[in-house]
Write an enzyme that holds these catalytic residues in place. Structure first.
Site, short mmCIF file in Angstrom:
data_model
loop_
_atom_site.label_atom_id
_atom_site.label_comp_id
_atom_site.label_asym_id
_atom_site.label_seq_id
_atom_site.Cartn_x
_atom_site.Cartn_y
_atom_site.Cartn_z
N ARG A 147 13.97 97.44 90.36
CA ARG A 147 14.11 97.77 91.79
C ARG A 147 14.65 99.17 92.05
NH1 ARG A 147 14.87 92.61 90.62
NH2 ARG A 147 13.52 91.12 91.68
N ALA B 135 18.33 94.35 84.01
CA ALA B 135 17.47 95.43 83.48
C ALA B 135 18.21 96.75 83.36
CB ALA B 135 16.25 95.57 84.38
N HIS C 259 15.62 84.19 81.64
CA HIS C 259 14.24 84.48 82.08
C HIS C 259 13.28 84.51 80.89
CE1 HIS C 259 15.85 86.46 86.02
NE2 HIS C 259 15.98 85.15 86.00
N GLN D 134 19.22 88.42 81.90
CA GLN D 134 17.98 88.22 82.67
C GLN D 134 16.83 88.99 81.99
OE1 GLN D 134 18.94 88.46 87.21
NE2 GLN D 134 20.51 89.68 86.17
N ASN E 18 27.65 98.93 87.63
CA ASN E 18 26.31 99.20 88.12
C ASN E 18 26.25 100.61 88.69
OD1 ASN E 18 23.82 97.52 88.23
ND2 ASN E 18 23.79 98.26 90.36
N THR F 280 17.88 100.36 80.66
CA THR F 280 17.18 101.59 81.08
C THR F 280 17.53 102.74 80.14
OG1 THR F 280 18.99 102.07 82.64
CG2 THR F 280 17.01 100.99 83.53
N1 APR Z 1 23.71 101.74 84.20
C1 APR Z 1 24.16 100.97 85.24
N2 APR Z 1 23.33 100.43 86.17
C2 APR Z 1 22.00 100.70 86.06
C3 APR Z 1 21.47 101.52 85.04
C4 APR Z 1 22.39 102.05 84.09
N3 APR Z 1 21.97 102.83 83.07
N4 APR Z 1 20.11 101.61 85.22
C5 APR Z 1 19.82 100.87 86.32
N5 APR Z 1 20.95 100.33 86.82
C6 APR Z 1 21.08 99.41 87.96
C7 APR Z 1 20.15 99.69 89.12
O1 APR Z 1 20.78 100.53 90.06
C8 APR Z 1 19.95 98.27 89.70
O2 APR Z 1 20.94 97.99 90.68
O3 APR Z 1 20.69 98.14 87.46
C9 APR Z 1 20.15 97.34 88.51
C10 APR Z 1 18.85 96.72 88.03
O4 APR Z 1 18.40 95.87 89.04
P1 APR Z 1 16.92 95.26 88.98
O5 APR Z 1 15.97 96.36 88.70
O6 APR Z 1 16.76 94.46 90.23
O7 APR Z 1 16.93 94.33 87.70
P2 APR Z 1 17.55 92.88 87.56
O8 APR Z 1 18.76 92.73 88.41
O9 APR Z 1 17.69 92.63 86.12
O10 APR Z 1 16.38 91.94 88.14
C11 APR Z 1 16.53 90.54 87.98
O11 APR Z 1 14.28 90.26 88.79
O12 APR Z 1 12.07 90.89 88.84
C12 APR Z 1 12.96 90.00 88.29
O13 APR Z 1 12.65 88.86 86.27
C13 APR Z 1 13.01 90.10 86.80
O14 APR Z 1 14.92 89.65 85.37
C14 APR Z 1 14.48 90.39 86.50
C15 APR Z 1 15.17 89.94 87.75
#
Ligand code: APR
Length: 268
Positions: A41, A29, A124, A106, A233, A33
């Site tokens: 999260r 995700a 997903h 994902q 990240n 963003t």
């Molecule tokens: N650049 C780099 N990293 C980023 C940015 C950005 N612009 N924006 C957010 N992040 C980082 C956040 O710090 C976090 O560590 O991306 C990560 C997103 O993590 P999650 O929100 O947990 O998303 P994800 O890893 O895709 O979740 C996996 O969980 O809830 C389920 O199905 C849902 O596919 C999802 C899965």
């Protein structure tokens, strides 16, 4: 593992990508963003506003209120009309340069395809279509009649006042073609993702907290087969200690800069 500051990390990533022939990206995700889609999260993320235990597959099947809330969340999601950002475009450039083999994502937003990525594995599912899951599917296994339609089909019914559109062919339940917690994962997509990871020489994780399996196991699959794992990240992840390179920064800044200097692969 060495965590580099963004500038040093970008240079190290560019050097790695410039020698790579089989890059495979795993996105989460965090790559979307900067397109205006909240992640799950981070502070303020989706799970800070909704409880994932309310949105499991079984709850969706059992409770019309959960189905109505799920459709509302989908509508909010699409109302922002998200578009690909420079991070998505950088992965397309790397694929066109003949260095990136596949994007495993994902995410359910379809932004990699909108950006022009050709080989995208959606582990997903996708919010872009809806599908019949049958009248009473059990054990997290959709049991639909085969009805599939673009998301616009659901929008038309939701906007006409139907909070819980049913299958027009069999009367079963209809659900977004995403994978909910408690739902069986798409076996074919998982298998394809594992095969891509196993042949990669650089496995590039972008914008994922690496908390959800089996996606979070893919860096290990790649590493066991000799790949170098890179994590881009903006927050630490559990796999940072075992990564070859960690670049702390925003995907929309790190990836375009790192990819800009990468020459096309000679057989690309
Ligand atoms: N650049 C780099 N990293 C980023 C940015 C950005 N612009 N924006 C957010 N992040 C980082 C956040 O710090 C976090 O560590 O991306 C990560 C997103 O993590 P999650 O929100 O947990 O998303 P994800 O890893 O895709 O979740 C996996 O969980 O809830 C389920 O199905 C849902 O596919 C999802 C899965």
């Amino acid at each position: 593992m060495t965590e580099r500051d963004a500038a040093e990390g970008v240079a190290a990533l560019a050097a790695l990508l410039g020698r790579a022939q089989r890059v495979v990206a795993l996105t989460g995700a965090g790559i979307s963003t900067e397109s205006g889609i909240p992640d799950f999260r981070s502070p303020g993320g989706v799970w800070s506003r909704h409880d994932p235990r309310d949105l499991t597959f079984d709850r969706y099947v059992a409770d019309a209120g959960v189905r109505a809330r799920s459709w509302e969340m989908r509508q909010e999601f699409f109302a922002t009309r998200p578009a690909p950002n420079p991070a998505h475009a950088a992965l397309v450039a790397l694929e066109r340069a003949g260095r990136l083999r596949a994007v495993i994502t994902q995410n359910i937003d379809g932004l990699h395809q909108d950006a022009g990525s050709r080989e995208v594995v959606e582990v997903h599912g996708t919010a872009r279509t809806v599908t019949c899951i049958g009248r009473w599917p059990v054990d997290g296994l959709p049991d639909g009649c085969g009805f599939v339609a673009p998301y616009a089909w659901a929008v038309e019914r939701l906007e006409s006042g139907d909070p819980d559109p049913g299958c027009p062919d069999c009367g079963g339940l209809v659900k977004s073609a995403t994978v909910s917690f408690g739902q069986q994962l798409p076996e074919q997509a998982i298998r394809r993702a594992q095969l891509h990871a196993a042949v990669s020489d650089v496995f590039l994780v972008v914008g994922s907290s690496l908390q959800v399996y089996p996606a979070a196991a893919l860096p290990g699959v790649a590493q066991q087969n000799g790949a170098r794992v890179v994590i881009v990240n903006d927050e630490p992840t559990d796999l940072d200690p075992v990564a070859h390179l960690v670049v702390r920064g925003r995907a929309g800044e790190v990836l375009p800069t790192a990819v800009a200097g990468v020459a096309p692969h000679r057989n690309g």
